[in-house]
Enzyme design. Structure first.
Site, PDB file in Angstrom:
ATOM      1  N   SER A   1       0.854  -1.159  -0.018  1.00 29.79           N
ATOM      2  CA  SER A   1      -0.148   0.011  -0.095  1.00 29.79           C
ATOM      3  C   SER A   1       0.968   1.286   0.239  1.00 29.79           C
ATOM      4  O   SER A   1       1.984   1.254   0.651  1.00 29.79           O
ATOM      5  CB  SER A   1      -0.839   0.025   1.230  1.00 29.79           C
TER       6      SER A   1
ATOM      7  N   TYR B   1      -3.591  -1.183   9.546  1.00 30.97           N
ATOM      8  CA  TYR B   1      -3.358  -1.496   8.157  1.00 30.97           C
ATOM      9  C   TYR B   1      -2.150  -1.121   7.672  1.00 30.97           C
ATOM     10  O   TYR B   1      -1.282  -1.735   7.142  1.00 30.97           O
ATOM     11  CB  TYR B   1      -4.669  -0.837   7.396  1.00 30.97           C
TER      12      TYR B   1
ATOM     13  N   LYS C   1       1.164  -3.261   6.228  1.00 28.38           N
ATOM     14  CA  LYS C   1       1.741  -3.221   5.080  1.00 28.38           C
ATOM     15  C   LYS C   1       3.077  -2.818   5.031  1.00 28.38           C
ATOM     16  O   LYS C   1       3.868  -3.225   4.235  1.00 28.38           O
ATOM     17  CB  LYS C   1       0.943  -2.458   4.343  1.00 28.38           C
TER      18      LYS C   1
END
Length: 260
Positions: free
Chosen positions: A134, A176, A180
């Site tokens: 990401s 998140y 990542k």
């Protein structure tokens, strides 16, 4: 059964970015044997039917393999099925589903755990290994505040506790982003481990896309500047087809190498 097509296995290929990657590969003049990994076989079959309707003249062939990345037994069956069908050969593994590649503790009486065996299979047979990461994972860009995205991600919330779960400067993306960022190191480790085996490894940062990730809704994401998911699919296809070979071992965006 041996195939003269490049064999690609993509986890989570029935929906979201994974589906767009499969679609981009199907649109390529280069023929592929694409194995869609899906937790539910029927959903994988629905994806194949949709793709065949949308791209009826594709040079590629599609199949579905049940694969739940949280289930060792599911992965073991996937390895066995793909190995039996393709003689242990796999040209590209696209780790779109966010699986962990850490070794599990081997049960008594086994030389290695199921995940160890899964990893060993792909280590030997995958000349291309792609992780989907990401743009939010870059450490360098946590100090950017002069763009709309930087303001949404990096602004600090007001003093006090609890911090809430929505709006700029909240902690809603902390898990998140952290996961990542960790995935980027996983990619670097696999690039190191597989370097002398001739396996090229990348993390692909597909961009801010209007997918179902996070359950926000595609329309709201597009209003916030998200791109069509097909852009991410094309970026992954470029990596598969060798256009980013000079950037192996890096996190690649559509038009640049992502800073660490």
């Amino acid at each position: 059964m041996a195939s003269n097509k490049e064999i690609v296995f993509i986890t989570g290929g029935n929906t979201g970015l994974g589906y767009e990657v499969v679609k981009a590969l199907c649109k390529s003049p280069r023929p592929y044997e694409i194995i869609i990994g899906s937790r539910t076989v029927s959903k994988g079959e629905e994806a194949i039917a949709s793709l065949q309707k949308e791209i009826p003249e594709s040079a590629s062939t599609l199949s579905v393999q049940q694969a739940d990345l949280e289930s060792d037994s599911s992965l073991e069956r996937a390895v066995e099925a793909i190995s039996a069908k393709h003689g242990g050969r796999l040209d590209v593994l696209i780790n779109n589903g966010g699986a962990s590649f850490d070794n599990d503790i081997a049960p008594a009486g086994r030389q290695m755990s199921v995940r160890d065996a899964f990893n060993k299979m792909w280590d030997v047979n995958s000349p291309r290994l792609l992780f989907v990461t990401s743009g939010t994972s870059t450490l360098a860009e946590t100090e950017i505040f002069d763009t709309p995205m930087g303001q949404r991600l990096n602004a600090s919330p007001p003093a006090g506790w609890p911090k809430g779960s929505a709006g700029p400067g909240t902690m809603s993306v902390t898990g998140y982003r952290s996961a990542k960022t960790g995935l980027n190191m996983v990619m670097r480790e696999w690039a190191r481990i597989l370097r002398n085996d001739g396996v090229k490894v990348w993390a692909v940062s597909p961009g801010f896309l209007a997918t179902g990730l996070g359950g926000v809704g595609a329309d709201r994401l597009k209003a916030a500047g998200a791109l069509d998911p097909s852009v991410g699919g094309e970026t992954v296809r470029d990596v598969v087809e060798g256009k980013r070979d000079g950037e192996a071992g890096k996190v690649v965006r559509r038009d640049m190498v992502q800073p660490w």
